[in-house]
Design a protein around this motif. Structure first.
Motif, PDB file in Angstrom:
ATOM      1  N   UNK A   1     -44.235 -17.371  88.986  1.00 45.86           N
ATOM      2  CA  UNK A   1     -43.418 -18.160  89.498  1.00 45.86           C
ATOM      3  C   UNK A   1     -43.093 -18.544  90.478  1.00 45.86           C
ATOM      4  N   UNK A   2     -42.597 -19.073  91.166  1.00 51.30           N
ATOM      5  CA  UNK A   2     -41.449 -19.489  92.394  1.00 51.30           C
ATOM      6  C   UNK A   2     -42.726 -19.415  93.418  1.00 51.30           C
ATOM      7  N   UNK A   3     -42.597 -17.871  93.625  1.00 48.97           N
ATOM      8  CA  UNK A   3     -43.529 -17.182  95.180  1.00 48.97           C
ATOM      9  C   UNK A   3     -44.807 -17.231  94.074  1.00 48.97           C
ATOM     10  N   UNK A   4     -44.930 -17.553  94.154  1.00 52.40           N
ATOM     11  CA  UNK A   4     -46.842 -17.582  93.608  1.00 52.40           C
ATOM     12  C   UNK A   4     -47.706 -18.715  94.006  1.00 52.40           C
ATOM     13  N   UNK A   5     -47.401 -19.643  94.644  1.00 54.34           N
ATOM     14  CA  UNK A   5     -48.215 -20.445  95.124  1.00 54.34           C
ATOM     15  C   UNK A   5     -49.217 -20.046  95.537  1.00 54.34           C
ATOM     16  N   UNK A   6     -49.839 -19.474  96.553  1.00 55.80           N
ATOM     17  CA  UNK A   6     -50.822 -19.051  97.605  1.00 55.80           C
ATOM     18  C   UNK A   6     -51.703 -17.896  96.090  1.00 55.80           C
ATOM     19  N   UNK A   7     -50.935 -17.610  95.235  1.00 51.28           N
ATOM     20  CA  UNK A   7     -52.209 -16.826  94.389  1.00 51.28           C
ATOM     21  C   UNK A   7     -52.703 -17.697  93.709  1.00 51.28           C
ATOM     22  N   UNK A   8     -51.361 -18.992  92.918  1.00 53.91           N
ATOM     23  CA  UNK A   8     -52.157 -20.268  92.752  1.00 53.91           C
ATOM     24  C   UNK A   8     -53.414 -20.823  92.942  1.00 53.91           C
ATOM     25  N   UNK A   9     -53.053 -21.064  94.918  1.00 53.72           N
ATOM     26  CA  UNK A   9     -54.247 -21.789  95.116  1.00 53.72           C
ATOM     27  C   UNK A   9     -55.185 -21.001  95.521  1.00 53.72           C
ATOM     28  N   UNK A  10     -55.346 -19.372  95.636  1.00 51.80           N
ATOM     29  CA  UNK A  10     -56.583 -18.449  95.572  1.00 51.80           C
ATOM     30  C   UNK A  10     -57.306 -18.100  94.570  1.00 51.80           C
ATOM     31  N   UNK A  11     -56.449 -19.066  93.024  1.00 51.11           N
ATOM     32  CA  UNK A  11     -57.252 -18.626  91.206  1.00 51.11           C
ATOM     33  C   UNK A  11     -58.056 -20.215  91.384  1.00 51.11           C
ATOM     34  N   UNK A  12     -58.033 -20.811  91.928  1.00 54.10           N
ATOM     35  CA  UNK A  12     -57.765 -22.559  92.295  1.00 54.10           C
ATOM     36  C   UNK A  12     -59.107 -23.016  93.343  1.00 54.10           C
ATOM     37  N   UNK A  13     -59.354 -21.586  94.243  1.00 52.15           N
ATOM     38  CA  UNK A  13     -60.414 -22.076  94.942  1.00 52.15           C
ATOM     39  C   UNK A  13     -61.983 -21.399  94.586  1.00 52.15           C
ATOM     40  N   UNK A  14     -62.540 -21.890  94.807  1.00 45.52           N
ATOM     41  CA  UNK A  14     -64.314 -21.556  94.711  1.00 45.52           C
ATOM     42  C   UNK A  14     -64.833 -21.309  95.543  1.00 45.52           C
ATOM     43  N   UNK A  15     -66.016 -20.176  95.191  1.00 50.65           N
ATOM     44  CA  UNK A  15     -66.666 -19.170  96.311  1.00 50.65           C
ATOM     45  C   UNK A  15     -65.959 -18.318  97.509  1.00 50.65           C
ATOM     46  N   UNK A  16     -64.852 -17.665  96.093  1.00 52.31           N
ATOM     47  CA  UNK A  16     -64.093 -16.586  97.291  1.00 52.31           C
ATOM     48  C   UNK A  16     -63.567 -15.830  96.460  1.00 52.31           C
ATOM     49  N   UNK A  17     -63.255 -14.156  97.209  1.00 57.09           N
ATOM     50  CA  UNK A  17     -63.234 -13.279  96.314  1.00 57.09           C
ATOM     51  C   UNK A  17     -62.784 -13.802  95.977  1.00 57.09           C
ATOM     52  N   UNK A  18     -61.665 -13.638  94.902  1.00 54.51           N
ATOM     53  CA  UNK A  18     -59.805 -14.203  94.202  1.00 54.51           C
ATOM     54  C   UNK A  18     -59.422 -12.888  94.273  1.00 54.51           C
ATOM     55  N   UNK A  19     -59.825 -11.893  93.496  1.00 52.33           N
ATOM     56  CA  UNK A  19     -59.539 -10.442  93.473  1.00 52.33           C
ATOM     57  C   UNK A  19     -59.580  -9.919  94.988  1.00 52.33           C
ATOM     58  N   UNK A  20     -60.211 -10.181  95.848  1.00 52.73           N
ATOM     59  CA  UNK A  20     -59.691  -9.553  97.453  1.00 52.73           C
ATOM     60  C   UNK A  20     -57.920  -9.682  98.230  1.00 52.73           C
ATOM     61  N   UNK A  21     -58.179  -9.463  98.996  1.00 55.56           N
ATOM     62  CA  UNK A  21     -56.792  -8.784  99.468  1.00 55.56           C
ATOM     63  C   UNK A  21     -56.832 -10.133 100.473  1.00 55.56           C
ATOM     64  N   UNK A  22     -55.369 -10.727  99.694  1.00 56.05           N
ATOM     65  CA  UNK A  22     -53.722 -10.249  99.645  1.00 56.05           C
ATOM     66  C   UNK A  22     -53.953  -9.853  98.002  1.00 56.05           C
ATOM     67  N   UNK A  23     -54.598 -10.801  96.954  1.00 56.16           N
ATOM     68  CA  UNK A  23     -54.618 -10.035  95.666  1.00 56.16           C
ATOM     69  C   UNK A  23     -54.224  -9.109  95.152  1.00 56.16           C
ATOM     70  N   UNK A  24     -52.846  -8.666  94.739  1.00 56.04           N
ATOM     71  CA  UNK A  24     -52.991  -7.024  94.297  1.00 56.04           C
ATOM     72  C   UNK A  24     -52.630  -7.298  92.750  1.00 56.04           C
ATOM     73  N   UNK A  25     -54.047  -6.092  92.095  1.00 60.32           N
ATOM     74  CA  UNK A  25     -54.005  -6.187  90.692  1.00 60.32           C
ATOM     75  C   UNK A  25     -54.440  -5.176  90.446  1.00 60.32           C
ATOM     76  N   UNK A  26     -54.895  -4.261  88.872  1.00 60.77           N
ATOM     77  CA  UNK A  26     -54.947  -3.543  88.501  1.00 60.77           C
ATOM     78  C   UNK A  26     -54.987  -3.275  87.512  1.00 60.77           C
ATOM     79  N   UNK A  27     -55.719  -2.772  86.499  1.00 63.33           N
ATOM     80  CA  UNK A  27     -56.338  -3.659  85.140  1.00 63.33           C
ATOM     81  C   UNK A  27     -55.363  -2.424  84.523  1.00 63.33           C
ATOM     82  N   UNK A  28     -55.028  -3.143  83.152  1.00 67.46           N
ATOM     83  CA  UNK A  28     -54.884  -2.251  81.817  1.00 67.46           C
ATOM     84  C   UNK A  28     -55.514  -0.765  81.157  1.00 67.46           C
ATOM     85  N   UNK A  29     -54.866  -0.455  80.550  1.00 67.57           N
ATOM     86  CA  UNK A  29     -55.649   0.490  79.305  1.00 67.57           C
ATOM     87  C   UNK A  29     -56.751   0.028  78.826  1.00 67.57           C
TER      88      UNK A  29
END
Length: 161
Positions: free
Chosen positions: A78-106
């Motif tokens: 959504x509109x507030x996710x520009x930085x998240x989109x940029x993070x997952x479009x960037x190579x060579x970084x830890x995309x799941x590191x802070x500030x990315x918030x995530x969890x695992x599904x069951x």
């Protein structure tokens, strides 16, 4: 009179920069840790059965994970996710590191917190297509957040309505 122009990769990209597309992040874990990538090629294929598709470059760091995984999660941004989109479009970084918030599904897949919606898919087909792969997934589960304006990609940048 129609003029025919040879289409090279530069011209092809220039033409498609004029096409606005929704932005999604695809995540998976093929047993080597969480992996993900930003995509703008997401499409709904069928409602019965519920199928979707997206493209991923063969050179993308997430491709080996999606190649080997049996499931993935597609997140609509959504509109507030520009930085998240940029993070997952960037190579060579830890995309799941802070500030990315995530969890695992069951079921084990990584799911990003706060996405406008997410769809857990079973990957049914992978088709080579030029320098990319077309992935087709059958939707098994969805999650919806509150309604928000979409995040779009157009002319080389992220935009909202």
């Amino acid at each position: 009179m129609t003029t025919t122009v040879s289409v090279d990769a530069t011209l092809f990209r220039q033409v498609f920069r004029r096409h606005a597309a929704g932005v999604a992040v695809v995540t998976t874990d093929a047993g080597r840790g969480a992996a993900g990538v930003t995509v703008t090629s997401l499409a709904s294929l069928s409602a019965e059965p519920p199928l979707l598709s997206f493209g991923i470059l063969a050179t993308a760091s997430a491709w080996p994970h999606l190649r080997d995984a049996s499931t993935a999660v597609v997140h609509l941004l959504g509109a507030g996710h520009t930085e998240l989109a940029r993070t997952f479009a960037t190579s060579g970084i830890d995309r799941f590191g802070a500030p990315t918030r995530w969890r695992r599904l069951p079921t084990g897949e990584p799911v990003l917190e706060g996405a406008a919606a997410w769809l857990r898919v079973v990957i049914e087909h992978r088709h080579p297509a030029g320098g990319a792969h077309l992935v087709i997934g059958r939707v098994e589960e969805v999650g919806l957040a509150g309604h928000s304006a979409p995040l779009l990609y157009h002319d080389g940048g992220f935009h909202t309505l």
